[in-house]
Structures are given as structure tokens and as C-alpha cells.
Design an enzyme around this catalytic site. Structure first.
Site, PDB file in Angstrom:
ATOM      1  N   TYR A 262       0.814  -1.226   0.000  1.00 44.87           N
ATOM      2  CA  TYR A 262       0.000   0.000   0.000  1.00 44.87           C
ATOM      3  C   TYR A 262       0.848   1.276   0.000  1.00 44.87           C
ATOM      4  O   TYR A 262       0.397   2.327  -0.432  1.00 44.87           O
ATOM      5  CB  TYR A 262      -0.983  -0.001   1.185  1.00 44.87           C
ATOM      6  CG  TYR A 262      -2.244  -0.777   0.848  1.00 44.87           C
ATOM      7  CD1 TYR A 262      -3.384  -0.137   0.397  1.00 44.87           C
ATOM      8  CD2 TYR A 262      -2.262  -2.168   0.918  1.00 44.87           C
ATOM      9  CE1 TYR A 262      -4.528  -0.845   0.052  1.00 44.87           C
ATOM     10  CE2 TYR A 262      -3.397  -2.885   0.570  1.00 44.87           C
ATOM     11  CZ  TYR A 262      -4.525  -2.215   0.143  1.00 44.87           C
ATOM     12  OH  TYR A 262      -5.650  -2.915  -0.215  1.00 44.87           O
TER      13      TYR A 262
ATOM     14  N   GLU B 121      -9.148  -7.531   3.578  1.00 47.72           N
ATOM     15  CA  GLU B 121      -8.288  -8.529   2.913  1.00 47.72           C
ATOM     16  C   GLU B 121      -7.728  -9.522   3.936  1.00 47.72           C
ATOM     17  O   GLU B 121      -7.695 -10.734   3.676  1.00 47.72           O
ATOM     18  CB  GLU B 121      -7.163  -7.815   2.142  1.00 47.72           C
ATOM     19  CG  GLU B 121      -7.702  -7.143   0.878  1.00 47.72           C
ATOM     20  CD  GLU B 121      -6.925  -5.918   0.420  1.00 47.72           C
ATOM     21  OE1 GLU B 121      -5.755  -5.750   0.809  1.00 47.72           O
ATOM     22  OE2 GLU B 121      -7.515  -5.108  -0.333  1.00 47.72           O
TER      23      GLU B 121
ATOM     24  N   TYR C 100     -14.927 -16.539  -8.328  1.00 45.16           N
ATOM     25  CA  TYR C 100     -13.982 -16.656  -9.444  1.00 45.16           C
ATOM     26  C   TYR C 100     -12.588 -16.976  -8.919  1.00 45.16           C
ATOM     27  O   TYR C 100     -12.328 -16.844  -7.706  1.00 45.16           O
ATOM     28  CB  TYR C 100     -13.942 -15.348 -10.255  1.00 45.16           C
ATOM     29  CG  TYR C 100     -13.567 -14.127  -9.437  1.00 45.16           C
ATOM     30  CD1 TYR C 100     -12.244 -13.834  -9.115  1.00 45.16           C
ATOM     31  CD2 TYR C 100     -14.551 -13.252  -8.953  1.00 45.16           C
ATOM     32  CE1 TYR C 100     -11.905 -12.722  -8.349  1.00 45.16           C
ATOM     33  CE2 TYR C 100     -14.225 -12.138  -8.180  1.00 45.16           C
ATOM     34  CZ  TYR C 100     -12.893 -11.884  -7.890  1.00 45.16           C
ATOM     35  OH  TYR C 100     -12.561 -10.799  -7.122  1.00 45.16           O
TER      36      TYR C 100
ATOM     37  N   ARG D 218      -5.752 -13.102 -14.923  1.00 45.50           N
ATOM     38  CA  ARG D 218      -7.126 -12.783 -15.354  1.00 45.50           C
ATOM     39  C   ARG D 218      -8.067 -13.585 -14.464  1.00 45.50           C
ATOM     40  O   ARG D 218      -7.719 -14.681 -14.011  1.00 45.50           O
ATOM     41  CB  ARG D 218      -7.387 -13.190 -16.814  1.00 45.50           C
ATOM     42  CG  ARG D 218      -6.560 -12.457 -17.854  1.00 45.50           C
ATOM     43  CD  ARG D 218      -6.934 -10.986 -17.998  1.00 45.50           C
ATOM     44  NE  ARG D 218      -6.164 -10.359 -19.080  1.00 45.50           N
ATOM     45  CZ  ARG D 218      -4.985  -9.754 -18.913  1.00 45.50           C
ATOM     46  NH1 ARG D 218      -4.416  -9.689 -17.721  1.00 45.50           N
ATOM     47  NH2 ARG D 218      -4.366  -9.213 -19.949  1.00 45.50           N
TER      48      ARG D 218
ATOM     49  N   SER E 260     -14.776 -17.149 -13.643  1.00 45.40           N
ATOM     50  CA  SER E 260     -15.782 -17.643 -12.699  1.00 45.40           C
ATOM     51  C   SER E 260     -15.784 -19.164 -12.718  1.00 45.40           C
ATOM     52  O   SER E 260     -15.664 -19.772 -13.796  1.00 45.40           O
ATOM     53  CB  SER E 260     -17.165 -17.147 -13.107  1.00 45.40           C
ATOM     54  OG  SER E 260     -17.137 -15.742 -13.241  1.00 45.40           O
TER      55      SER E 260
END
Ligand SMILES: Cc1cc2nc3c(=O)[nH]c(=O)nc-3n(C[C@H](O)[C@H](O)[C@H](O)COP(=O)(O)OP(=O)(O)OC[C@H]3O[C@@H](n4cnc5c(N)ncnc54)[C@H](O)[C@@H]3O)c2cc1C
Ligand code: HEM
Length: 419
Positions: free
Chosen positions: A100, A142, A193, A208, A211
Site C-alpha cells: 500500500y 483482505e 472466481y 485474469r 468464474s
């Protein structure tokens, strides 16, 4: 409750309009500068297709503007859907809390670069605080997601072996993979996914999301990939790089690197009736949810509404129709843009097959097809999602009963705006 300090709040409020007006330019400069300083972030983390299209820049800009405005105007009701969607995407990529700082430094650099002298040290400090409040909210979510899955960011990905590659339509292929190690296979929630990480011919790794289309069996996972075509018919754009590589070069026996499942758009299993509305490749999460319902022996009232270009482009149709038939209280209604076979000769076992785009007023009687108190799950291109959501809202469906999945950075953020 997450709030801004009493020093920063009035400064953020006063500068919200100017930052909001330039947030698109700030996001663009931010990514340019960050990738210049840290090109390694484009190897295995950021999606360079979304960068080329500008969609990730827009999603980041939209999310920061929305969050900052909520912090100032409604700190008691921060946009939960927005944060949750981002956190799931981050977790599926194995993002670490220490990453971050680099985003902070580059984002603040871009704010100063675009707004120039307007950014006094006080203004910079106030927006830095906005960033860290948002970062705090995200890293907390998270951490919870990793912990619920029993993983750390470093072990989100693992290798799987491709056991089957099945052609569904001209443009869609299903990959079935089996675990290639002894680690337990984490359960997926229906509708989730995985991120698939592949090495491109130039040596860069690209993730990428796909699902899951089948319920878990403790050993395998399954997903379906639509080949993204470029060329003149598609505004001269290049072919999609990962989907093309998966279609053309990955086969049975090959290894695929794939993440633990994530995703916040999951089946509502409260027992309410369920309505699935999908278009094109948007059928994939619906197929996953149906497969879970069949595996659970569900007696839920289920309506599957699906639109496609034609019968031939309807991917996973045998699986979907078989699962609908296996559920005691399920119906399927289909729309084909290019029309339907004469005399109902399509052979499709559906409760209704219509020509044209999905139109809820084709349902007869609508009350049966759209049961009261249902939970709606939508997936497809943005114009489709907008159209269906508007039609449902017109019929009095509360916004909170409509969930949607979008196959790219969420540029719409309808959920967040409805909160
Ligand atoms: C939650 C989620 C679930 C998903 N589930 C599925 C699923 O089940 N099945 C499925 O098939 N897909 C799914 N997707 C979409 C998938 O993740 C990929 O986005 C898709 O496969 C395209 O990836 P690609 O690498 O082939 O295309 P990319 O290379 O990323 O290209 C994407 C677009 O950008 C354009 N583009 C790329 N580079 C440039 C450039 N330099 N200039 C101009 N334009 C450019 C391309 O022409 C293309 O139109 C999902 C996405 C998400 C976020
Ligand atoms: C407060 C800080 C942050 C905000 C507000 C933010 C916001 C977002 C948003 C809005 C998305 C798109 C979500 C979607 O709709 O799918 C996203 C995705 C992503 N974020 Fe973040 N993010 C932050 C921090 C970070 C950090 C620190 C990193 C890593 C250095 C990072 C890496 C990514 C990546 C790789 C994606 C996926 C990009 C893509 O698919 O194109 N983010 N983030």
C-alpha cells in the site's frame, strides 16, 4: 467508525470538487508514474489489458472519489459493496499490506502533479489521510478474506493440472483442472472466481479472473473462457492476450497457476426464490451457482433468464439445461438476438424461447417468472446490466435485492451508489 481527523475533514470537503473534477487525470498520471518507477508491478499483478483500455484507471478514480465523498458526507455509512469488491479482487491477486505504501506515494505524487500549487502541505496531508483510511478499510477486509480461506498472500496461487479441455461453442472452451499437490482444495462459494496467472510470450506474467462453473468436489475446478477477438470488426483492437493464449496453447496435461476462489457476488441461500439474469459469457457464474444448487439437492424456486446472440453461441447450455431439469422448482427462459428456429424446432428444453434482446415483459405471466421477494443475480456486459437492473427497479424490486458481477473493473458502481 472510520473517520477523518477534525483538521483534515474541512480541507477534504473544500477540495473534493477540484479533486473530483480532475480525478480521472490524476488516476492516469498515477499509473503512468507508478509503472515507470516500478515496472515489476506489471509482471504478475496488474492487468495490462485493463491498463491499455483505461478501465482500471477509471475504476480507481471512481472508487477514491466515492469513498472520499462518503467520508465527508456519510462517515457512518461507508460504501461497503465497493470496498468488498476491491478487497476480493486484491485478495485473488495475493496483494500484501506492505504494497500500500508504493500506491500511496505515487497517488499523492499524481495529485500534486495534476493540481499544482493548489496542493499545499495541508491539502497533501488531508488527502494522504483519506488514502490511509481507505487502505486501512481494505487491508482489514483482505486480512479477513485470507484468514477465512486459511491462506497468506504468498500462497494464494498454486499449480493445477489441466485434465480436460472441452469446446463449448466456437469461441468458448471449458478447462477442467485437478490439484497437482497434496494441499487441501479450499471450498468455493457459488458464484466466485479464481485468478489464473499465465506467462506471456514476452516472459511477463498476467493474471485474469474466471468464474467457476462447477460445484466443488474436493479435487477439481472448472471454468470457461471466451476468446476475446480483435481485428477490424472490433475497432482494430488486438486479440485478448490471455484468452487467446489459453485457447491456442494450453491443453490437457499442462500446468495452470490459479488462485484460491474469491468474489463477493455469491448465491443468496436464504431460501428466497432466485432469479439469474445473464447474457453471453455472463452465464458462467450462473452455471456455477446452478451446479452448487444441484449438488446440494436444493428445492429453491429458481428462474434462469439468459440472453445470447444465437443458440449456437449459448455456452454451457447442455450443463445449464440439465441442471435446471434436475432442480424440482426451476424454469429457464431464453432470448436469442438472431431469432429462434421456426415451429419451436430448436429442441431446447426451455419454458420460453424468445427472439431479440432480453425483455422481461416477454415473460408470461411475469409474476410467475419473477416471483415476489426474489434475490436477483445479474451478469453480462454493462449495457445489459443497466437495462435489466432498470427494468427490475421499475417493477419495484428493491436495489438491495439485485447483485451483479461485471467481467472487468467495475466502472458502474451501481451497488455503491444504491447504498
Ligand atoms: C470477476 C470476473 C470474472 C470473470 N469471469 C470470466 C469467465 O468466466 N469467462 C471469461 O471468458 N471471462 C471472464 N472474465 C474476463 C476475463 O478475466 C478476461 O478479462 C478476459 O478473458 C479477457 O482477457 P484477455 O487477456 O484475453 O484480454 P486483454 O488482453 O486483457 O484485452 C481486453 C480488451 O482490451 C483490449 N486491448 C488490449 N490491449 C490493447 C491495446 N494496446 N490497445 C487497445 N485495446 C487493447 C483488447 O482488444 C480487449 O478488447 C471475468 C472477469 C472478472 C473480473
Ligand atoms: C486505497 C488503496 C487502493 C484503492 C482505492 C484501490 C482500488 C482498486 C479498484 C477500484 C480496483 C478495481 C476493482 C474492480 O472493480 O474489480 C482495484 C483493483 C486492483 N488493485 Fe487496487 N486499490 C488500492 C490499493 C492497491 C494496491 C496497494 C495495489 C498493489 C500495489 C493494488 C493493486 C490492484 C490490482 C493489481 C488490481 C486489479 C487490476 C486489474 O484487474 O486491472 N491496489 N483496486
Amino acid at each position: 467508525m472510520l473517520t477523518l481527523s477534525k483538521e483534515s475533514r474541512p480541507i477534504v470537503e473544500a477540495t473534493l470538487p477540484v479533486v473530483g473534477e480532475h480525478i480521472g487525470a490524476i488516476a492516469e498520471r498515477f499509473y503512468q508514474h507508478m509503472f515507470g518507477e516500478h515496472p515489476e508491478l506489471l509482471d504478475g499483478l496488474f492487468n495490462r489489458g485493463n491498463q491499455a483500455e483505461g478501465t482500471q484507471q477509471q475504476a480507481l478514480a471512481g472508487s477514491v472519489a466515492l469513498f472520499a465523498s462518503a467520508l465527508v458526507h456519510h462517515p457512518e455509512a461507508l460504501p461497503h459493496h465497493l470496498l468488498s469488491r476491491i478487497a476480493h479482487k486484491h485478495a485473488s491477486l495475493g496483494l500484501r499490506p506492505d504494497q500500500y505504501q508504493v500506491v500511496h506515494d505515487n497517488l499523492l505524487w499524481a495529485v500534486a502533479d495534476v493540481l499544482g500549487d493548489a496542493v499545499t502541505p495541508e491539502v497533501a496531508a488531508a488527502w494522504s489521510e483519506v488514502y490511509w483510511v481507505m487502505a486501512f478499510a481494505l487491508t482489514q477486509l483482505e486480512r479477513g478474506l485470507y484468514s477465512a480461506r486459511g491462506v497468506r498472500p504468498e500462497i494464494v496461487y498454486r499449480d493445477w493440472e489441466v485434465t480436460d479441455k472441452v469446446r463449448e461453442t466456437d469461441d468458448v472452451v471449458t478447462f477442467r483442472v485437478r490439484r497437482a499437490d497434496d494441499r487441501p482444495v479450499r471450498t468455493s462459494l457459488p458464484g466466485q472466481y479464481v485468478s489464473v496467472l499465465v506467462t506471456m510470450p514476452d516472459g511477463t506474467r498476467q493474471p485474469r479472473q474466471y468464474s467457476l462453473t462447477r460445484a466443488d468436489d474436493g479435487e477439481h475446478r472448472q471454468f470457461a473462457v471466451k476468446r476475446v477477438r480483435g481485428g477490424e470488426e472490433h475497432g482494430g483492437r488486438p486479440d485478448g492476450e490471455v484468452s487467446t493464449l489459453l485457447h491456442d496453447t494450453v491443453g490437457v496435461g499442462d500446468t495452470l497457476t490459479m488462485s484460491v476462489p474469491f468474489g463477493d457476488v455469491v448465491l443468496d441461500d436464504s431460501g428466497r426464490p432466485l432469479v439469474f439474469c445473464s447474457a453471453g459469457i455472463g452465464i458462467t457464474p450462473m452455471a456455477g451457482m446452478l451446479s452448487h444448487l444441484v449438488a446440494a439437492g436444493s428445492h429453491f424456486d429458481v428462474r434462469v433468464l439468459h440472453a445470447d446472440r444465437s443458440e449456437a453461441t449459448f455456452a454451457l447450455r447442455d450443463q445449464v439445461l440439465a441442471d435446471v431439469a434436475a432442480l424440482p422448482h426451476a424454469q429457464v427462459h431464453l432470448w436469442f438476438e438472431e431469432g429462434v428456429a421456426e415451429d419451436g424446432a430448436s429442441g431446447l428444453d426451455a419454458d420460453g424461447v424468445h427472439a431479440g434482446l432480453m425483455d422481461l415483459s416477454d415473460l408470461d405471466p411475469p409474476a410467475t417468472a419473477l416471483p415476489a421477494g426474489a434475490a436477483y443475480h445479474l451478469c453480462g456486459p454493462l449495457p445489459f446490466l443497466r437495462m435489466v437492473r432498470a427494468a427490475l427497479l421499475d417493477r419495484g424490486v428493491p436495489p438491495g435485492d439485485i447483485q451483479y458481477e461485471v467481467f472487468g473493473p467495475d466502472l458502474w458502481q451501481a451497488d455503491a451508489q444504491a447504498e
